[in-house]
Design an enzyme around this catalytic site. Structure first.
Site, PDB file in Angstrom:
ATOM      1  N   SER A 116      59.778  73.167  66.400  1.00  0.00           N
ATOM      2  CA  SER A 116      60.848  72.580  67.202  1.00  0.00           C
ATOM      3  C   SER A 116      60.642  72.938  68.678  1.00  0.00           C
ATOM      4  O   SER A 116      59.601  72.622  69.245  1.00  0.00           O
ATOM      5  CB  SER A 116      62.209  73.043  66.671  1.00  0.00           C
ATOM      6  N   GLU A 212      56.821  64.930  65.381  1.00  0.00           N
ATOM      7  CA  GLU A 212      58.067  64.755  64.625  1.00  0.00           C
ATOM      8  C   GLU A 212      59.218  65.025  65.593  1.00  0.00           C
ATOM      9  O   GLU A 212      58.997  65.428  66.729  1.00  0.00           O
ATOM     10  CB  GLU A 212      58.115  65.710  63.430  1.00  0.00           C
ATOM     11  N   HIS A 277      61.315  68.929  60.782  1.00  0.00           N
ATOM     12  CA  HIS A 277      62.696  69.314  60.522  1.00  0.00           C
ATOM     13  C   HIS A 277      63.205  68.873  59.158  1.00  0.00           C
ATOM     14  O   HIS A 277      64.383  69.038  58.854  1.00  0.00           O
ATOM     15  CB  HIS A 277      63.608  68.734  61.608  1.00  0.00           C
TER      16      HIS A 277
END
Length: 307
Positions: A116, A212, A277
Site C-alpha cells: 500500500s 493494484e 488489498h
C-alpha cells in the site's frame, strides 16, 4: 532494468522489527500480528513509536522524524534480520527524505516487507539500496491476522522461497503473451504521486509492472494510468500484472479502464494475480528477474526471492 540484490532468507528464531512508517496502528491488531509472527517461530520486536499518534494529524503514526528514526534504527540494528511494516495508510512520502541512505546501505541487506503506502519505500529501497523487497501483508493488517493464505504465502517466501517461485491466483490474460523483465510496482496511486521525486523509479522500461489499488473509482484509475502514459513512465515496460481493486467499484468498470489504457501498449497483461488489498494477498518480490505468462495467468521468478 537489472535484478537487484537478494537478502538472506529467515531461519527459525530470527529477530524481526515491526515499524510504522505511515498511518496509525491499532494496538489490538498489532498484538494479533505479533502472535502470528511468533507462530512463525520468529522473534518480533516493536519499534518505539509504532503506537504513536501525531498530535495534530490523525492520519499519521507519530511525527515524521520519529517514524523515520524507527525505520532507520531497525534497519541499522545488526541483531534484526527483517523489517516489517505494521500497516500502510499514508505518510511514507513525508518521512522517506529523512532517512540516511548511506547509513542504511552500510548496514547491509535484510528483508523488508510492506504494501500500500509502503510502495514509496519499495521504490526507495530499489533506487537507493539496490535491494529486492517483498510487497507483502502488513504485520498489523486484518488480512494478515485472519487469512491463512496470506500468512502461509508470506511464511513460505520468508523461510522457503524456492517453494513459491510461481505466483498465480487463477486470473487470465487482459492482453495475451509472455514477457521477461524485472518486477517493480505497488499501489498505483502511490506510484503516480511519487513521480519525479528523488527516490522513485525513473520509469518502467524493461520491467514487469505489478499494480493494484484500493478505494479508487474507475475514472481515477483512468486518470492515474493516463498520467503514467503521458509522462512516458510506461515506455518500454515489458509486461503488466494486475492485483486487487478492492473498493474501486464494479470490476467490469475498472476492467474496461485497464483494457483501454493498457491494451495499446502491446505487452502481456495478467489480471487478478492475487496481490494487493484483496483477501489472502500473495507476497510479490520486487527487483527480481521473472517471466510473466498472461495466457497461463502466472508470474514465475527466475530464482528464489531470498538467498
Amino acid at each position: 532494468m537489472r535484478q537487484l540484490l537478494r537478502p538472506s532468507r529467515l531461519a527459525p528464531g530470527a529477530r524481526v522489527a515491526v515499524v510504522a512508517p505511515s498511518g496509525p496502528v491499532a494496538e489490538d491488531r498489532l498484538q494479533a500480528g505479533l502472535d502470528v509472527l511468533r507462530g512463525f517461530d520468529l522473534d518480533p520486536v516493536v519499534a518505539p513509536h509504532v503506537l504513536d499518534r501525531h498530535g495534530e494529524l490523525d492520519h499519521l503514526a507519530g511525527t515524521d522524524a520519529d517514524r523515520a528514526a524507527d525505520l532507520q534504527a531497525a534497519w541499522c540494528d545488526p541483531s534484526v534480520d527483517a523489517v516489517l511494516c505494521a500497516r500502510g495508510g499514508y505518510g511514507a512520502q513525508r518521512m522517506v527524505d529523512l532517512l540516511d541512505w548511506a547509513a542504511m546501505r552500510a548496514a547491509g541487506p535484510k528483508v523488508f516487507v510492506g504494501f500500500s503506502d509502503i510502495t514509496v519505500l519499495h521504490q526507495a529501497f530499489a533506487t537507493r539500496l539496490g535491494l529486492v523487497t517483498l510487497h507483502g501483508p502488513a504485520a498489523a493488517g486484518v488480512d494478515f491476522t485472519k487469512n491463512a493464505r496470506a500468512q502461509e504465502h508470506l511464511r513460505a517466501t520468508l523461510f522457503a522461497p524456492e517453494t513459491v517461485r510461481t505466483l498465480s491466483a487463477g486470473g487470465g490474460a487482459l492482453a495475451p503473451g509472455r514477457a521477461r523483465g524485472v518486477t517493480l510496482g505497488g499501489c498505483l496511486s502511490m506510484i503516480t504521486s511519487d513521480l519525479g521525486t528523488p527516490h522513485a523509479h525513473p520509469g518502467a522500461r524493461g520491467g514487469l509492472l505489478m499494480i493494484e489499488d484500493v478505494g479508487e473509482r474507475a475514472y481515477r484509475i483512468d486518470r492515474m494510468l493516463t498520467q503514467l502514459l503521458r509522462t512516458g513512465w510506461l515506455d518500454g515496460v515489458a509486461g503488466i500484472g494486475l492485483g486487487s481493486w478492492a473498493g474501486c467499484g464494479p470490476y467490469a468498470e475498472v476492467r474496461a479502464v485497464l483494457a483501454d489504457r493498457l491494451g495499446g501498449l502491446g505487452v502481456p497483461v495478467v489480471e487478478e494475480l492475487g496481490f494487493g488489498h484483496g483477501d489472502g494477498a500473495l507476497t510479490v518480490p520486487f527487483g527480481m528477474s521473472a517471466e510473466l505468462d498472461a495466457d497461463a495467468g502466472t508470474l514465475t521468478l527466475d530464482e528464489p526471492a531470498l538467498r
